[in-house]
Design a protein around this motif. Structure first.
Motif, PDB file in Angstrom:
ATOM      1  N   PHE A 256     -10.790   1.066 -14.075  1.00  9.94           N
ATOM      2  CA  PHE A 256     -11.491   0.690 -12.845  1.00  9.94           C
ATOM      3  C   PHE A 256     -10.597  -0.146 -11.937  1.00  9.94           C
ATOM      4  O   PHE A 256     -10.623   0.013 -10.713  1.00  9.94           O
ATOM      5  CB  PHE A 256     -12.793  -0.050 -13.162  1.00  9.94           C
ATOM      6  CG  PHE A 256     -13.909   0.845 -13.632  1.00  9.94           C
ATOM      7  CD1 PHE A 256     -14.260   1.989 -12.926  1.00  9.94           C
ATOM      8  CD2 PHE A 256     -14.615   0.545 -14.781  1.00  9.94           C
ATOM      9  CE1 PHE A 256     -15.288   2.818 -13.361  1.00  9.94           C
ATOM     10  CE2 PHE A 256     -15.648   1.362 -15.230  1.00  9.94           C
ATOM     11  CZ  PHE A 256     -15.989   2.501 -14.508  1.00  9.94           C
ATOM     12  N   VAL A 257      -9.785  -1.032 -12.524  1.00 11.34           N
ATOM     13  CA  VAL A 257      -8.861  -1.840 -11.716  1.00 11.34           C
ATOM     14  C   VAL A 257      -7.859  -0.933 -11.002  1.00 11.34           C
ATOM     15  O   VAL A 257      -7.631  -1.063  -9.789  1.00 11.34           O
ATOM     16  CB  VAL A 257      -8.136  -2.891 -12.590  1.00 11.34           C
ATOM     17  CG1 VAL A 257      -6.978  -3.531 -11.834  1.00 11.34           C
ATOM     18  CG2 VAL A 257      -9.115  -3.951 -13.070  1.00 11.34           C
ATOM     19  N   VAL A 258      -7.263   0.015 -11.726  1.00 10.66           N
ATOM     20  CA  VAL A 258      -6.303   0.932 -11.118  1.00 10.66           C
ATOM     21  C   VAL A 258      -6.996   1.784 -10.054  1.00 10.66           C
ATOM     22  O   VAL A 258      -6.442   2.023  -8.973  1.00 10.66           O
ATOM     23  CB  VAL A 258      -5.616   1.805 -12.186  1.00 10.66           C
ATOM     24  CG1 VAL A 258      -4.729   2.859 -11.545  1.00 10.66           C
ATOM     25  CG2 VAL A 258      -4.799   0.941 -13.135  1.00 10.66           C
ATOM     26  N   ALA A 259      -8.215   2.234 -10.327  1.00  7.64           N
ATOM     27  CA  ALA A 259      -8.960   3.037  -9.353  1.00  7.64           C
ATOM     28  C   ALA A 259      -9.187   2.253  -8.056  1.00  7.64           C
ATOM     29  O   ALA A 259      -8.997   2.790  -6.957  1.00  7.64           O
ATOM     30  CB  ALA A 259     -10.296   3.486  -9.943  1.00  7.64           C
ATOM     31  N   VAL A 260      -9.568   0.998  -8.184  1.00  8.65           N
ATOM     32  CA  VAL A 260      -9.788   0.166  -6.994  1.00  8.65           C
ATOM     33  C   VAL A 260      -8.480  -0.027  -6.223  1.00  8.65           C
ATOM     34  O   VAL A 260      -8.460   0.060  -4.987  1.00  8.65           O
ATOM     35  CB  VAL A 260     -10.419  -1.198  -7.381  1.00  8.65           C
ATOM     36  CG1 VAL A 260     -10.348  -2.193  -6.238  1.00  8.65           C
ATOM     37  CG2 VAL A 260     -11.855  -0.997  -7.839  1.00  8.65           C
ATOM     38  N   LEU A 261      -7.378  -0.247  -6.932  1.00 11.06           N
ATOM     39  CA  LEU A 261      -6.090  -0.438  -6.254  1.00 11.06           C
ATOM     40  C   LEU A 261      -5.680   0.817  -5.478  1.00 11.06           C
ATOM     41  O   LEU A 261      -5.228   0.721  -4.331  1.00 11.06           O
ATOM     42  CB  LEU A 261      -5.010  -0.830  -7.262  1.00 11.06           C
ATOM     43  CG  LEU A 261      -5.173  -2.208  -7.900  1.00 11.06           C
ATOM     44  CD1 LEU A 261      -4.123  -2.428  -8.981  1.00 11.06           C
ATOM     45  CD2 LEU A 261      -5.098  -3.303  -6.836  1.00 11.06           C
TER      46      LEU A 261
ATOM     47  N   ALA B 118      -7.751   3.160  -4.396  1.00 13.10           N
ATOM     48  CA  ALA B 118      -8.711   3.330  -3.296  1.00 13.10           C
ATOM     49  C   ALA B 118      -8.354   2.404  -2.131  1.00 13.10           C
ATOM     50  O   ALA B 118      -8.384   2.823  -0.967  1.00 13.10           O
ATOM     51  CB  ALA B 118     -10.128   3.060  -3.789  1.00 13.10           C
ATOM     52  N   LEU B 119      -7.985   1.167  -2.435  1.00 12.71           N
ATOM     53  CA  LEU B 119      -7.567   0.235  -1.380  1.00 12.71           C
ATOM     54  C   LEU B 119      -6.305   0.731  -0.678  1.00 12.71           C
ATOM     55  O   LEU B 119      -6.182   0.599   0.542  1.00 12.71           O
ATOM     56  CB  LEU B 119      -7.340  -1.163  -1.962  1.00 12.71           C
ATOM     57  CG  LEU B 119      -8.602  -1.907  -2.395  1.00 12.71           C
ATOM     58  CD1 LEU B 119      -8.237  -3.213  -3.094  1.00 12.71           C
ATOM     59  CD2 LEU B 119      -9.517  -2.163  -1.201  1.00 12.71           C
ATOM     60  N   SER B 120      -5.393   1.304  -1.438  1.00 21.21           N
ATOM     61  CA  SER B 120      -4.197   1.879  -0.837  1.00 21.21           C
ATOM     62  C   SER B 120      -4.563   3.024   0.105  1.00 21.21           C
ATOM     63  O   SER B 120      -4.023   3.135   1.207  1.00 21.21           O
ATOM     64  CB  SER B 120      -3.249   2.380  -1.939  1.00 21.21           C
ATOM     65  OG  SER B 120      -2.137   3.030  -1.374  1.00 21.21           O
TER      66      SER B 120
ATOM     67  N   SER C  73      -4.044   2.281   8.815  1.00 22.16           N
ATOM     68  CA  SER C  73      -2.761   2.030   9.482  1.00 22.16           C
ATOM     69  C   SER C  73      -2.036   3.299   9.904  1.00 22.16           C
ATOM     70  O   SER C  73      -1.191   3.256  10.781  1.00 22.16           O
ATOM     71  CB  SER C  73      -1.851   1.213   8.562  1.00 22.16           C
ATOM     72  OG  SER C  73      -1.483   1.986   7.432  1.00 22.16           O
ATOM     73  N   GLY C  74      -2.360   4.414   9.270  1.00 28.42           N
ATOM     74  CA  GLY C  74      -1.575   5.629   9.501  1.00 28.42           C
ATOM     75  C   GLY C  74      -0.300   5.508   8.691  1.00 28.42           C
ATOM     76  O   GLY C  74       0.166   4.422   8.381  1.00 28.42           O
ATOM     77  N   VAL C  75       0.262   6.620   8.284  1.00 29.83           N
ATOM     78  CA  VAL C  75       1.452   6.606   7.450  1.00 29.83           C
ATOM     79  C   VAL C  75       2.537   7.381   8.159  1.00 29.83           C
ATOM     80  O   VAL C  75       2.271   8.378   8.805  1.00 29.83           O
ATOM     81  CB  VAL C  75       1.179   7.244   6.062  1.00 29.83           C
ATOM     82  CG1 VAL C  75       2.426   7.278   5.216  1.00 29.83           C
ATOM     83  CG2 VAL C  75       0.079   6.496   5.350  1.00 29.83           C
TER      84      VAL C  75
ATOM     85  N   VAL D 260      -5.525  11.405   0.766  1.00 31.82           N
ATOM     86  CA  VAL D 260      -6.113  12.299  -0.238  1.00 31.82           C
ATOM     87  C   VAL D 260      -5.486  12.045  -1.601  1.00 31.82           C
ATOM     88  O   VAL D 260      -6.183  11.980  -2.622  1.00 31.82           O
ATOM     89  CB  VAL D 260      -5.956  13.781   0.184  1.00 31.82           C
ATOM     90  CG1 VAL D 260      -6.276  14.721  -0.958  1.00 31.82           C
ATOM     91  CG2 VAL D 260      -6.845  14.077   1.382  1.00 31.82           C
ATOM     92  N   PHE D 261      -4.175  11.876  -1.640  1.00 34.18           N
ATOM     93  CA  PHE D 261      -3.482  11.597  -2.900  1.00 34.18           C
ATOM     94  C   PHE D 261      -4.014  10.311  -3.529  1.00 34.18           C
ATOM     95  O   PHE D 261      -4.361  10.284  -4.712  1.00 34.18           O
ATOM     96  CB  PHE D 261      -1.969  11.496  -2.668  1.00 34.18           C
ATOM     97  CG  PHE D 261      -1.215  11.087  -3.890  1.00 34.18           C
ATOM     98  CD1 PHE D 261      -0.885  12.025  -4.862  1.00 34.18           C
ATOM     99  CD2 PHE D 261      -0.838   9.771  -4.100  1.00 34.18           C
ATOM    100  CE1 PHE D 261      -0.203  11.658  -6.011  1.00 34.18           C
ATOM    101  CE2 PHE D 261      -0.149   9.392  -5.239  1.00 34.18           C
ATOM    102  CZ  PHE D 261       0.167  10.346  -6.193  1.00 34.18           C
ATOM    103  N   ASP D 262      -4.079   9.238  -2.743  1.00 29.47           N
ATOM    104  CA  ASP D 262      -4.548   7.946  -3.273  1.00 29.47           C
ATOM    105  C   ASP D 262      -5.980   8.048  -3.803  1.00 29.47           C
ATOM    106  O   ASP D 262      -6.295   7.543  -4.882  1.00 29.47           O
ATOM    107  CB  ASP D 262      -4.461   6.856  -2.208  1.00 29.47           C
ATOM    108  CG  ASP D 262      -3.047   6.360  -2.000  1.00 29.47           C
ATOM    109  OD1 ASP D 262      -2.179   6.630  -2.850  1.00 29.47           O
ATOM    110  OD2 ASP D 262      -2.797   5.685  -0.975  1.00 29.47           O
ATOM    111  N   PHE D 263      -6.845   8.725  -3.054  1.00 25.99           N
ATOM    112  CA  PHE D 263      -8.236   8.847  -3.502  1.00 25.99           C
ATOM    113  C   PHE D 263      -8.371   9.779  -4.709  1.00 25.99           C
ATOM    114  O   PHE D 263      -9.238   9.571  -5.563  1.00 25.99           O
ATOM    115  CB  PHE D 263      -9.156   9.265  -2.363  1.00 25.99           C
ATOM    116  CG  PHE D 263      -9.528   8.112  -1.468  1.00 25.99           C
ATOM    117  CD1 PHE D 263     -10.349   7.090  -1.938  1.00 25.99           C
ATOM    118  CD2 PHE D 263      -9.044   8.018  -0.178  1.00 25.99           C
ATOM    119  CE1 PHE D 263     -10.683   6.007  -1.135  1.00 25.99           C
ATOM    120  CE2 PHE D 263      -9.371   6.943   0.635  1.00 25.99           C
ATOM    121  CZ  PHE D 263     -10.193   5.934   0.157  1.00 25.99           C
ATOM    122  N   ALA D 264      -7.529  10.781  -4.814  1.00 26.16           N
ATOM    123  CA  ALA D 264      -7.564  11.663  -5.994  1.00 26.16           C
ATOM    124  C   ALA D 264      -7.172  10.887  -7.248  1.00 26.16           C
ATOM    125  O   ALA D 264      -7.805  11.023  -8.300  1.00 26.16           O
ATOM    126  CB  ALA D 264      -6.638  12.863  -5.787  1.00 26.16           C
TER     127      ALA D 264
END
Length: 134
Positions: free
Chosen positions: A81-86, A88-90, A97-99, A113-117
Motif C-alpha cells: 500500500f505504501v508503494v502504491a500510494v507513492l 499514485a502520488l507520482s 506538472s506535465g512531463v 498511465v505507467f505510474d497508475f498501473a
C-alpha cells in the motif's frame, strides 16, 4: 536454488543502484534520440527492476524457496500500500506538472498511465494479501 534477497540493506542497495541506472539510461537515450524514447526506455527498465524485486525479495517469515504467487509483489500488505500510494502520488504529480520539456501530451499520458498501473499492481497485491490472511 533461486536467488532471493532477504536482508534490508541488500534491498536498499538494489534500489539505490537500480534507480540511478534507469535514470541515467533514460536521460542518455533522451539526449541521443529524443525524450519519448528515453521515457520509454526508463519505463521498460523500471518494470524490469520492479519485476526482479517482486520475484526475488523476501520478507521475514516468508518462505524462501517457493516462488511467490504471480500477483504478489511484497511480503506484507502495508509495504504494498505504501508503494502504491507513492506511485499514485507520482502519477498525480506528473499529471499536474506535465512531463517532458517539449510539452508532449502523449509523453505525459504515458508516464501517468505507467505510474497508475504500477500503483494498481501494488494495491492489488496488498488487497489480495489482506483477503488471504482473513
Amino acid at each position: 536454488m533461486p536467488v532471493r534477497i532477504i536482508a534490508a540493506h541488500a534491498k536498499i542497495t538494489f534500489f539505490v543502484v537500480g534507480i540511478p541506472v534507469i535514470l541515467t539510461a533514460g536521460w542518455s537515450m533522451g539526449i541521443a534520440v529524443g525524450g519519448a524514447i528515453g521515457i520509454t526506455l526508463s519505463s521498460v527498465l523500471a518494470v524490469a527492476l520492479l519485476v526482479v524485486a517482486g520475484r526475488t525479495f523476501r520478507g521475514a517469515g516468508e518462505p524462501i524457496l517457493p516462488p511467490r504467487a504471480w500477483w504478489r509483489l511484497t511480503a506484507g500488505p502495508v509495504a504494498g500500500f505504501v508503494v502504491a500510494v507513492l506511485f499514485a502520488l507520482s502519477g498525480i504529480g506528473s499529471a499536474i506538472s506535465g512531463v517532458g520539456s517539449d510539452g508532449s501530451a502523449a509523453l505525459t499520458v504515458w508516464v501517468v498511465v505507467f505510474d497508475f498501473a504500477v500503483a494498481a499492481a501494488y494495491a492489488n497485491s496488498s488487497t489480495r494479501l489482506l483477503s488471504s490472511a482473513a
